[in-house]
Motif scaffolding. Structure first.
Motif, short mmCIF file in Angstrom:
data_model
loop_
_atom_site.label_atom_id
_atom_site.label_comp_id
_atom_site.label_asym_id
_atom_site.label_seq_id
_atom_site.Cartn_x
_atom_site.Cartn_y
_atom_site.Cartn_z
N HIS A 51 30.45 49.29 46.51
CA HIS A 51 30.55 48.10 47.52
C HIS A 51 32.09 47.58 47.67
N ASP A 69 35.17 45.33 47.30
CA ASP A 69 35.33 43.83 46.38
C ASP A 69 34.55 44.24 45.22
N HIS A 70 33.55 45.15 44.88
CA HIS A 70 32.93 45.17 43.64
C HIS A 70 34.06 45.77 42.50
N GLY A 71 35.47 45.86 43.06
CA GLY A 71 36.27 46.03 41.42
C GLY A 71 36.13 47.55 40.90
N LYS A 72 36.35 48.33 42.67
CA LYS A 72 36.95 49.79 42.09
C LYS A 72 38.23 50.38 41.41
N THR A 73 39.15 49.30 43.08
CA THR A 73 40.52 49.86 42.67
C THR A 73 40.53 49.14 40.88
N SER A 74 40.18 47.80 40.71
CA SER A 74 40.78 47.00 39.65
C SER A 74 40.34 47.69 38.13
N LYS A 126 32.37 42.89 36.13
CA LYS A 126 33.04 41.37 36.01
C LYS A 126 31.69 41.03 35.53
N ASP A 186 32.76 39.46 33.04
CA ASP A 186 33.33 38.12 32.86
C ASP A 186 32.56 36.77 33.03
N SER A 236 33.96 45.14 32.34
CA SER A 236 35.36 43.62 33.16
C SER A 236 36.11 44.83 32.67
N ALA A 237 36.60 44.81 34.07
CA ALA A 237 37.69 45.32 34.71
C ALA A 237 38.92 43.67 34.02
N HIS A 238 39.22 43.24 34.04
CA HIS A 238 39.59 41.73 33.88
C HIS A 238 39.97 42.25 32.44
P1 GDP Z 1 37.85 46.78 45.60
O1 GDP Z 1 37.88 47.16 47.00
O2 GDP Z 1 36.18 47.37 45.14
O3 GDP Z 1 38.64 48.09 45.37
O4 GDP Z 1 37.20 46.31 44.79
P2 GDP Z 1 39.03 44.99 43.98
O5 GDP Z 1 39.67 46.75 42.76
O6 GDP Z 1 39.87 45.27 44.96
O7 GDP Z 1 38.78 43.74 43.67
C1 GDP Z 1 38.36 43.20 44.49
C2 GDP Z 1 38.02 41.39 43.97
O8 GDP Z 1 37.33 40.98 42.80
C3 GDP Z 1 39.49 41.64 43.23
O9 GDP Z 1 40.10 40.03 44.03
C4 GDP Z 1 39.71 41.63 41.76
O10 GDP Z 1 41.09 41.05 40.93
C5 GDP Z 1 38.20 40.88 41.55
N1 GDP Z 1 37.48 41.75 40.16
C6 GDP Z 1 37.59 42.95 40.20
N2 GDP Z 1 37.36 43.60 38.71
C7 GDP Z 1 36.61 42.14 37.98
C8 GDP Z 1 36.61 42.22 36.98
O11 GDP Z 1 35.68 42.18 36.52
N3 GDP Z 1 36.06 40.44 36.48
C9 GDP Z 1 36.65 39.76 37.67
N4 GDP Z 1 36.16 38.20 37.61
N5 GDP Z 1 37.10 39.85 38.66
C10 GDP Z 1 37.05 40.81 39.36
#
Ligand code: GDP
Ligand code: MG
Length: 354
Positions: A72, A74-79, A172, A174, A207-209
């Motif tokens: 989905h 914003d779930h963190g694919k790119t991160s 996420k 964390d 956690s991608a962070h």
């Molecule tokens: P995508 O739309 O699936 O590609 O999601 P993004 O990688 O753009 O991440 C969406 C938001 O979630 C961004 O603001 C990221 O910084 C945040 N995010 C991604 N991974 C993590 C994580 O492991 N922990 C936290 N706290 N935030 C994360």
């Protein structure tokens, strides 16, 4: 002859098989048949060209898994993909990621993994239509604070329809609001059941962070690939898929391709959908010039005469002439298809205006 006789009969002209007909009548009939022939014969030809014999098991060699990250928004694919790329020692030595080609190779414990950037739906569908799935394993990213969302379900359906193995990354963790157990619970509804609950799906909390769990996730990808026994014959003409392509002012047609079988060399004649040419130069995902690329390797290639569509199959050919033939057949096939579509559309319109 019987079809022609029948056609003329329908127009009220009675002819025998030995009879001469005038030029206009012949032309009228020929035009109709031209289209029909192109459609029926040409479509067969291209499918025939893409058909292959089963390969000898003795020629098959282990190849790296090809992985995509889905989930989905914003779930963190790119991160997650960024975290994976940066966890890579090779990258760090080379001074970070130098180039973006829509795919990258990561090395873990001496084993390679090829990551494709989340494919756009269009390219994904085209690849599936050709029966050549681009991906072996999908990492399904689900945010631990958000749970299963509409595009999560869409991704699951896509992966299942394409026969792709799914590994779940609960991202996420964390976050204080993270609830890993709830995500596991929600995914059981889609037959993704964790091993410790008696199922067979691998779940990795990450956690991608903070980078927690990334190493374990990559190890799980390799373990899954091991079980899948992914193999290909590197010693044959190359064949694979176009990942993306565009026109560059200086370089001309630039295409990122994923080699699936065989080995692609600089100097090889190739055809990719409507484009053909000779590989003039090749670059790997780190922007390094390479002379050859084997199974599961993504490379950027220069030398095509046109920009092929993402998702098209590319084939290495014996000669440049064969490559041109392939592309011309492909173009003719598409033209015939388009004509056929226009024709049926026209008859539909006719129906409505009456
Ligand atoms: P995508 O739309 O699936 O590609 O999601 P993004 O990688 O753009 O991440 C969406 C938001 O979630 C961004 O603001 C990221 O910084 C945040 N995010 C991604 N991974 C993590 C994580 O492991 N922990 C936290 N706290 N935030 C994360
Ligand atoms: Mg993104």
């Amino acid at each position: 002859p019987s079809v022609i006789i029948k056609k003329l009969f329908m127009q009220g002209k009675i002819v025998t098989v030995n009879q001469e007909i005038d030029y206009e009548t012949a032309e009228e009939i020929a035009m109709e048949f031209d289209v029909l022939c192109e459609k029926e014969v040409v479509v067969d030809v291209i499918e025939e060209l893409l058909k292959e014999d089963e390969e000898d098991e003795a020629d098959m060699v282990k190849r790296p898994p090809v992985v995509c990250v889905m989930g989905h928004v914003d779930h963190g694919k790119t991160s997650l993909l960024d975290a994976i790329r940066h966890s890579n020692v090779i990258d760090r030595e080379a001074g970070g990621i130098t180039q973006h080609i829509g795919a990258s190779v990561v090395e873990v414990d001496g084993e390679k993994i090829t990551f494709l950037d989340t494919p756009g739906h269009e390219a994904f569908t085209a690849m599936r239509m050709r029966g050549a799935s681009s991906t072996d394993i999908a990492i399904l990213v689900v945010a631990a604070d958000d749970g299963v969302m509409p595009q999560t379900v869409e991704a699951i359906n896509h992966a299942k329809a394409a026969g792709i193995e799914i590994i779940v990354a609960i991202n996420k963790i964390d976050k204080p609001s993270a609830n890993v157990e709830r995500v596991k619970q929600e995914l059981t509804e889609y037959e993704l059941i964790p091993e410790d609950w008696g199922g067979s799906t691998i779940f990795v909390p990450v956690s991608a962070h903070t980078k927690e769990g990334i190493k374990e996730l990559l190890e799980m990808v390799l373990l899954t690939a091991e079980v899948m026994e992914l193999k290909a014959n590197p010693n044959r003409a190359a064949r694979g898929l176009v990942i993306e392509a565009q026109l560059d002012k200086g370089k001309g047609s630039v295409a990122t391709v994923l080699v699936q079988k065989g080995t692609l060399h600089v100097g090889d004649a190739i055809a990719a959908g409507s484009a053909h040419g000779k590989v003039r130069a090749m670059m790997d995902d780190k922007g390094r010039r390479v002379k050859e690329a084997g199974p599961s390797q993504p490379v950027e290639i220069l030398g095509l005469n046109d920009v092929p569509n993402a998702g098209e199959v590319f084939v290495g050919c014996e000669t440049e002439k064969a490559a041109r033939n392939f592309a011309e057949t492909f173009i003719a096939q598409n033209k015939a298809k388009l004509l056929e579509e226009t024709k049926s559309k026209m008859s539909l319109d006719d129906l409505f205006t009456q």
